[in-house]
Design a protein around this motif. Structure first.
Motif: not given
Length: 294
Positions: A1-5, A100-102, A137-139, A174-175
């Motif tokens: 995980m990138k801290q700035n993101q 992000f990715l679904k 992240g994801t969704k 992402i829930i």
């Protein structure tokens, strides 16, 4: 995980653009953009056309990091390129927008007032590829239609169970347990949903961060506790079928909730618009959603 993101998503001003229509919803997205099914003769051509649409949106000057924090991509979009770069890299490096990715494979049939997610096949491989493509992240989406406590519990249990696998892969999930805006029991569904989500959040370890994507609640500021929970990076709202204007008005009534709109972002875009008209229409949508989010 990138801290700035992570910091940008947690504390930045703006919203998250949803560009993740998948196989089932692609024809509808293209039709809304003015591309009828006569324009393609197979799935490959259809996906080429939708990538052209997304490329036009992403490369537009109106799609800018001063208003947009992140963008949710469909799996095929992640694996395709924009101007010689993978889409996630183009977003992060050229645009300063977090990708992000679904990851869900669509919804199961409705049962007991909810639609759980279909089994997510090859999740481990997809997450590995997402890391290679520099996705943050994801969704994943489920749907709630009736206020049945056991059914809503099953939806949230499934979301967090898979969410933990995503966290273990170094991504932020992402829930998204969507409450149908047309449900006659919408408010009651939201009360039950909030309690279930809080139960799971309180049981997360102190490095297990999640995001939430929720339907704009009937009772304003219902999700305040979720927004301020220490394990929640951000709570974003889906437009759920509301028009841009209606979604924006409802969003404004909820402090700290930001948008993650799909249809509301692209509803005024058309394949036949000149670039000037297209950019202007997108800019208008982006600014109105941004204003409602901040």
């Amino acid at each position: 995980m990138k801290q700035n993101q992570f910091e940008k998503i947690k504390n930045g001003k703006g919203f998250i653009a949803a560009l993740d229509q998948s196989g089932g919803s692609t024809p509808k997205a293209l039709a809304a953009y003015g591309v009828t099914d006569e324009a393609y003769s197979n799935e490959e051509e259809m996906f080429d056309l939708v990538h052209e649409m997304r490329t036009r949106i992403i490369t537009s000057p109106a799609f800018d990091p001063n208003h947009i924090l992140g963008a949710i991509l469909f799996e095929q979009t992640m694996d395709r390129q924009i101007e010689g770069m993978y889409t996630g890299d183009y977003l992060a490096e050229k645009k300063g927008i977090v990708p992000f990715l679904k990851v869900d494979k669509g919804l199961a049939e409705e049962k007991d007032g909810v639609q759980l997610m279909k089994p997510i096949t090859n999740l481990e491989k997809t997450l590995k590829r997402a890391n290679e493509r520099h996705i943050f992240g994801t969704k994943m989406r489920s749907v709630i239609k009736e206020a049945k406590p056991e059914s809503i519990k099953a939806v949230v249990d499934q979301q967090f169970e898979i969410g933990k696998q995503i966290i273990a892969a170094g991504l932020v999930p992402i829930i998204e347990p969507e409450v149908d805006i047309n449900s006659p029991e919408k408010e009651k569904c939201e009360e039950i949903l909030k309690a279930e989500i809080l139960r799971h959040l309180d049981n997360l370890n102190n490095d297990e961060y999640v995001m939430l994507k929720l339907t704009i609640p009937t009772r304003k500021n219902l999700y305040k506790e979720l927004i301020h929970h220490s394990m929640v990076v951000r709570v974003v709202a889906l437009s759920g079928g509301y028009s841009t204007d209606v979604a924006n008005e409802k969003l404004k009534a909820n402090d700290g909730l930001i948008a993650s709109f799909s249809r509301a972002l692209s509803q005024d875009l058309n394949v036949n618009q000149t670039n000037e008209t297209f950019h202007a229409a997108l800019e208008k949508a982006v600014k109105s959603i941004y204003e409602a989010s901040v």
